[in-house]
Motif scaffolding. Sequence first.
Motif, PDB file in Angstrom:
ATOM      1  N   ARG A 194      49.453  76.676  57.356  1.00  0.00           N
ATOM      2  CA  ARG A 194      48.036  76.736  57.004  1.00  0.00           C
ATOM      3  C   ARG A 194      47.837  77.258  55.581  1.00  0.00           C
ATOM      4  O   ARG A 194      46.859  76.897  54.919  1.00  0.00           O
ATOM      5  CB  ARG A 194      47.297  77.635  57.993  1.00  0.00           C
ATOM      6  CG  ARG A 194      47.019  76.985  59.333  1.00  0.00           C
ATOM      7  CD  ARG A 194      46.243  77.906  60.247  1.00  0.00           C
ATOM      8  NE  ARG A 194      47.050  79.092  60.563  1.00  0.00           N
ATOM      9  CZ  ARG A 194      46.629  80.072  61.372  1.00  0.00           C
ATOM     10  NH1 ARG A 194      45.428  80.012  61.924  1.00  0.00           N
ATOM     11  NH2 ARG A 194      47.400  81.106  61.628  1.00  0.00           N
ATOM     12  N   TRP A 195      48.755  78.093  55.130  1.00  0.00           N
ATOM     13  CA  TRP A 195      48.619  78.668  53.784  1.00  0.00           C
ATOM     14  C   TRP A 195      48.733  77.618  52.688  1.00  0.00           C
ATOM     15  O   TRP A 195      48.319  77.859  51.544  1.00  0.00           O
ATOM     16  CB  TRP A 195      49.682  79.747  53.565  1.00  0.00           C
ATOM     17  CG  TRP A 195      51.084  79.261  53.805  1.00  0.00           C
ATOM     18  CD1 TRP A 195      51.762  79.246  54.993  1.00  0.00           C
ATOM     19  CD2 TRP A 195      51.975  78.713  52.830  1.00  0.00           C
ATOM     20  NE1 TRP A 195      53.027  78.728  54.826  1.00  0.00           N
ATOM     21  CE2 TRP A 195      53.190  78.407  53.504  1.00  0.00           C
ATOM     22  CE3 TRP A 195      51.875  78.460  51.467  1.00  0.00           C
ATOM     23  CZ2 TRP A 195      54.281  77.849  52.849  1.00  0.00           C
ATOM     24  CZ3 TRP A 195      52.976  77.904  50.816  1.00  0.00           C
ATOM     25  CH2 TRP A 195      54.167  77.616  51.510  1.00  0.00           C
TER      26      TRP A 195
ATOM     27  N   THR B  27      52.233  70.595  65.999  1.00  0.00           N
ATOM     28  CA  THR B  27      51.165  71.596  66.085  1.00  0.00           C
ATOM     29  C   THR B  27      51.616  72.930  65.502  1.00  0.00           C
ATOM     30  O   THR B  27      50.875  73.578  64.746  1.00  0.00           O
ATOM     31  CB  THR B  27      50.746  71.792  67.553  1.00  0.00           C
ATOM     32  OG1 THR B  27      50.310  70.532  68.091  1.00  0.00           O
ATOM     33  CG2 THR B  27      49.605  72.790  67.658  1.00  0.00           C
ATOM     34  N   LEU B  28      52.841  73.347  65.834  1.00  0.00           N
ATOM     35  CA  LEU B  28      53.366  74.597  65.272  1.00  0.00           C
ATOM     36  C   LEU B  28      53.497  74.499  63.759  1.00  0.00           C
ATOM     37  O   LEU B  28      53.175  75.457  63.035  1.00  0.00           O
ATOM     38  CB  LEU B  28      54.719  74.914  65.901  1.00  0.00           C
ATOM     39  CG  LEU B  28      54.714  75.325  67.375  1.00  0.00           C
ATOM     40  CD1 LEU B  28      56.145  75.490  67.890  1.00  0.00           C
ATOM     41  CD2 LEU B  28      53.942  76.626  67.567  1.00  0.00           C
ATOM     42  N   GLU B  29      53.974  73.349  63.286  1.00  0.00           N
ATOM     43  CA  GLU B  29      54.102  73.161  61.841  1.00  0.00           C
ATOM     44  C   GLU B  29      52.743  73.242  61.160  1.00  0.00           C
ATOM     45  O   GLU B  29      52.591  73.851  60.093  1.00  0.00           O
ATOM     46  CB  GLU B  29      54.760  71.813  61.556  1.00  0.00           C
ATOM     47  CG  GLU B  29      54.958  71.514  60.079  1.00  0.00           C
ATOM     48  CD  GLU B  29      55.606  70.164  59.849  1.00  0.00           C
ATOM     49  OE1 GLU B  29      55.825  69.810  58.679  1.00  0.00           O
ATOM     50  OE2 GLU B  29      55.879  69.450  60.833  1.00  0.00           O
ATOM     51  N   HIS B  30      51.743  72.629  61.781  1.00  0.00           N
ATOM     52  CA  HIS B  30      50.384  72.652  61.216  1.00  0.00           C
ATOM     53  C   HIS B  30      49.859  74.078  61.104  1.00  0.00           C
ATOM     54  O   HIS B  30      49.226  74.442  60.101  1.00  0.00           O
ATOM     55  CB  HIS B  30      49.464  71.809  62.101  1.00  0.00           C
ATOM     56  CG  HIS B  30      48.053  71.735  61.596  1.00  0.00           C
ATOM     57  ND1 HIS B  30      47.691  70.935  60.540  1.00  0.00           N
ATOM     58  CD2 HIS B  30      46.922  72.367  62.010  1.00  0.00           C
ATOM     59  CE1 HIS B  30      46.382  71.077  60.312  1.00  0.00           C
ATOM     60  NE2 HIS B  30      45.900  71.935  61.199  1.00  0.00           N
ATOM     61  N   ARG B  31      50.149  74.898  62.094  1.00  0.00           N
ATOM     62  CA  ARG B  31      49.650  76.285  62.073  1.00  0.00           C
ATOM     63  C   ARG B  31      50.453  77.152  61.131  1.00  0.00           C
ATOM     64  O   ARG B  31      49.883  78.026  60.444  1.00  0.00           O
ATOM     65  CB  ARG B  31      49.688  76.861  63.488  1.00  0.00           C
ATOM     66  CG  ARG B  31      48.731  76.169  64.442  1.00  0.00           C
ATOM     67  CD  ARG B  31      48.586  76.926  65.747  1.00  0.00           C
ATOM     68  NE  ARG B  31      47.577  76.312  66.606  1.00  0.00           N
ATOM     69  CZ  ARG B  31      47.182  76.811  67.760  1.00  0.00           C
ATOM     70  NH1 ARG B  31      47.736  77.935  68.211  1.00  0.00           N
ATOM     71  NH2 ARG B  31      46.264  76.201  68.492  1.00  0.00           N
ATOM     72  N   LEU B  32      51.763  76.957  61.091  1.00  0.00           N
ATOM     73  CA  LEU B  32      52.591  77.780  60.214  1.00  0.00           C
ATOM     74  C   LEU B  32      52.369  77.482  58.738  1.00  0.00           C
ATOM     75  O   LEU B  32      52.598  78.356  57.888  1.00  0.00           O
ATOM     76  CB  LEU B  32      54.068  77.587  60.556  1.00  0.00           C
ATOM     77  CG  LEU B  32      54.552  78.188  61.880  1.00  0.00           C
ATOM     78  CD1 LEU B  32      55.992  77.767  62.166  1.00  0.00           C
ATOM     79  CD2 LEU B  32      54.447  79.713  61.854  1.00  0.00           C
TER      80      LEU B  32
ATOM     81  N   ARG C  57      47.238  74.645  52.805  1.00  0.00           N
ATOM     82  CA  ARG C  57      46.020  73.852  52.720  1.00  0.00           C
ATOM     83  C   ARG C  57      44.948  74.639  51.982  1.00  0.00           C
ATOM     84  O   ARG C  57      44.836  75.853  52.145  1.00  0.00           O
ATOM     85  CB  ARG C  57      45.538  73.470  54.128  1.00  0.00           C
ATOM     86  CG  ARG C  57      46.525  72.585  54.869  1.00  0.00           C
ATOM     87  CD  ARG C  57      45.919  72.084  56.162  1.00  0.00           C
ATOM     88  NE  ARG C  57      45.684  73.169  57.099  1.00  0.00           N
ATOM     89  CZ  ARG C  57      46.588  73.641  57.935  1.00  0.00           C
ATOM     90  NH1 ARG C  57      47.818  73.142  57.938  1.00  0.00           N
ATOM     91  NH2 ARG C  57      46.299  74.629  58.769  1.00  0.00           N
TER      92      ARG C  57
END
Length: 264
Positions: free
Chosen positions: A260-261, A253-258, A263
Amino acid sequence: MNTPAHMLKRALQWVEPVLVLLACLALWWFASHGEWVSRVFMPTPEATWDSLRSGFSANPGADSADLRVASWQTFVRMLLGWGLASLIGVALGALIGMSPVARDWIAPTLEFLRPLPASAVLPLAISIFGLSPGMVLFVVSFGAMWPVLLATVQGLANVEPRLREVAAALQMSRTAFAWKIGLPATLPDILAGMRLSMTVSLIVAVVGEMIASQPGLGQAILLAARSFRASELFAGIVLLGALGFVSNAVLATLEHRLLRWQRP
């Protein structure tokens, strides 16, 4: 966009893994109740659940391990080892990855040390630290450092050449390039290495607890196996699986949010 087709697809992503898990539990239930394997070695799911409830109760039985305390001890040991391994891995990886000369000189040594299993370092760690929590922390950090270190080196070595040209045109120092361009560009590799490192740290922490007789889930599983308490052994294995699953999910989840740039 939350269209019905998109929502159905997201639901199926959860349903299918749950069905596989239920199928595995059903197979376990039939195998244990049908006594395909002796219950001395394979308890029923109900017995395992009872051991979990007893281990997490306020007053576990005299013969039962306090799974709350054991889980917390293993979690803290895993987290400390992983944090130290990540810090050392990123720092050393940045120093090595920023210098082609350092990579050429140190790469053979890294390739020699990387395949060494952490368990092979245990005798050396015991001779230095004794059978202590520090020994386990050292071995966990050593085993979990390599995924982060190698991912950082590989990521910095493969930074887009045009970014290096821009840094040279701006006359950026090597340190400024590492902080402002190199490490941000390498972040996907570093995070992937940290997720793998978390799994390694859990495995090595459990092995260290078993060998060094340190309190935790590893010791609880070992004592249950020696006493032929199969339900407690399986309860400890279930907790280890849950601990690994939750840790990986949080990091994902943290990786997905960090990232985001990355995508569109």
